[in-house]
Design an enzyme around this catalytic site. Structure first.
Site, PDB file in Angstrom:
ATOM      1  CB  ILE A  43      -0.784   0.040   1.265  1.00 32.98           C
ATOM      2  CG1 ILE A  43      -1.676  -1.084   1.491  1.00 32.98           C
ATOM      3  CG2 ILE A  43      -1.878   1.371   1.247  1.00 32.98           C
ATOM      4  CD1 ILE A  43      -2.985  -1.581   0.520  1.00 32.98           C
ATOM      5  CD  GLU A  55       7.429  -8.456   1.783  1.00 29.83           C
ATOM      6  OE1 GLU A  55       6.562  -7.649   1.522  1.00 29.83           O
ATOM      7  OE2 GLU A  55       8.560  -8.606   1.470  1.00 29.83           O
ATOM      8  CB  CYS A  91      10.184  -6.882   4.809  1.00 29.44           C
ATOM      9  SG  CYS A  91       8.826  -5.681   4.344  1.00 29.44           S
TER      10      CYS A  91
HETATM   11  N1  THU Z   1       7.697  -3.955  -1.713  1.00 19.75           N
HETATM   12  C1  THU Z   1       7.078  -5.101  -1.181  1.00 19.75           C
HETATM   13  O1  THU Z   1       5.825  -4.878  -0.842  1.00 19.75           O
HETATM   14  N2  THU Z   1       7.849  -5.796  -0.454  1.00 19.75           N
HETATM   15  C2  THU Z   1       8.965  -5.933  -0.497  1.00 19.75           C
HETATM   16  O2  THU Z   1       9.835  -6.687   0.327  1.00 19.75           O
HETATM   17  C3  THU Z   1       9.928  -5.122  -1.466  1.00 19.75           C
HETATM   18  C4  THU Z   1       9.020  -3.952  -1.977  1.00 19.75           C
HETATM   19  C5  THU Z   1       7.075  -2.730  -2.445  1.00 19.75           C
HETATM   20  C6  THU Z   1       7.151  -1.394  -1.778  1.00 19.75           C
HETATM   21  C7  THU Z   1       6.783  -0.480  -2.725  1.00 19.75           C
HETATM   22  O3  THU Z   1       5.150  -0.195  -2.719  1.00 19.75           O
HETATM   23  C8  THU Z   1       7.051  -1.174  -3.885  1.00 19.75           C
HETATM   24  O4  THU Z   1       7.405  -2.640  -3.652  1.00 19.75           O
HETATM   25  C9  THU Z   1       8.520  -0.702  -4.677  1.00 19.75           C
HETATM   26  O5  THU Z   1       9.362  -0.659  -4.018  1.00 19.75           O
END
Ligand code: THU
Length: 133
Positions: A43, A55, A91
């Site tokens: 988001i 995650e 994360c």
């Molecule tokens: N993103 C994730 O949701 N998980 C990750 O481990 C890597 C990055 C998302 C964050 C952002 O919304 C987009 O990917 C680009 O970085």
């Protein structure tokens, strides 16, 4: 549930992503011992640092429904990447605190590539609450 099924749930959950800025949809699916699966997607926000990863949303979603570390079995993460999608450093730190060390972490992409790993491999020498004692 098979790892490939959990990965497919993570892929489907990408549809819930709100990512107008990066246009990079990430999905996550967290399997619990009782068979329940909690979903998370990234988001984003126009104030970029406020973006929340898929995650972390899956883990927080489970905890807001009364589940905790001991209940978690496997976590799948998926995005449209060449290699199975690897979690960011923030994360990894959150997973190391909220997800069990022996839990399976399944990295996936849209081509069906899977990598099965765990938090010790993803974040060796992690900082933890024990260091604060
Ligand atoms: N993103 C994730 O949701 N998980 C990750 O481990 C890597 C990055 C998302 C964050 C952002 O919304 C987009 O990917 C680009 O970085």
């Amino acid at each position: 549930m098979k790892n490939s099924e959990l990965a497919n749930t993570a892929i489907e959950t990408r549809n819930l992503s709100y990512s107008p800025y990066s246009k990079f949809k990430v999905g996550a699916a967290l399997l619990c011992k009782d068979g329940k699966v909690f979903k998370g997607a990234n988001i984003e926000n126009s104030s970029y640092p406020l973006c929340m990863c898929a995650e972390r949303n899956a883990l927080y979603n489970a905890m807001m429904n009364g589940y905790k570390k001991e209940d978690f079995v496997a976590l799948a993460i998926a995005a449209d990447t060449d290699e199975p999608c690897s979690p960011c450093g923030a994360c990894r730190q959150v997973i190391s605190e909220l997800f069990p060390r022996d839990g399976e972490i399944i990295l996936a992409n849209l081509k069906g590539d899977l990598k099965e790993t765990n938090i010790d491999e993803l974040l060796p020498f992690a900082f933890s609450g024990d260091d604060l004692k």
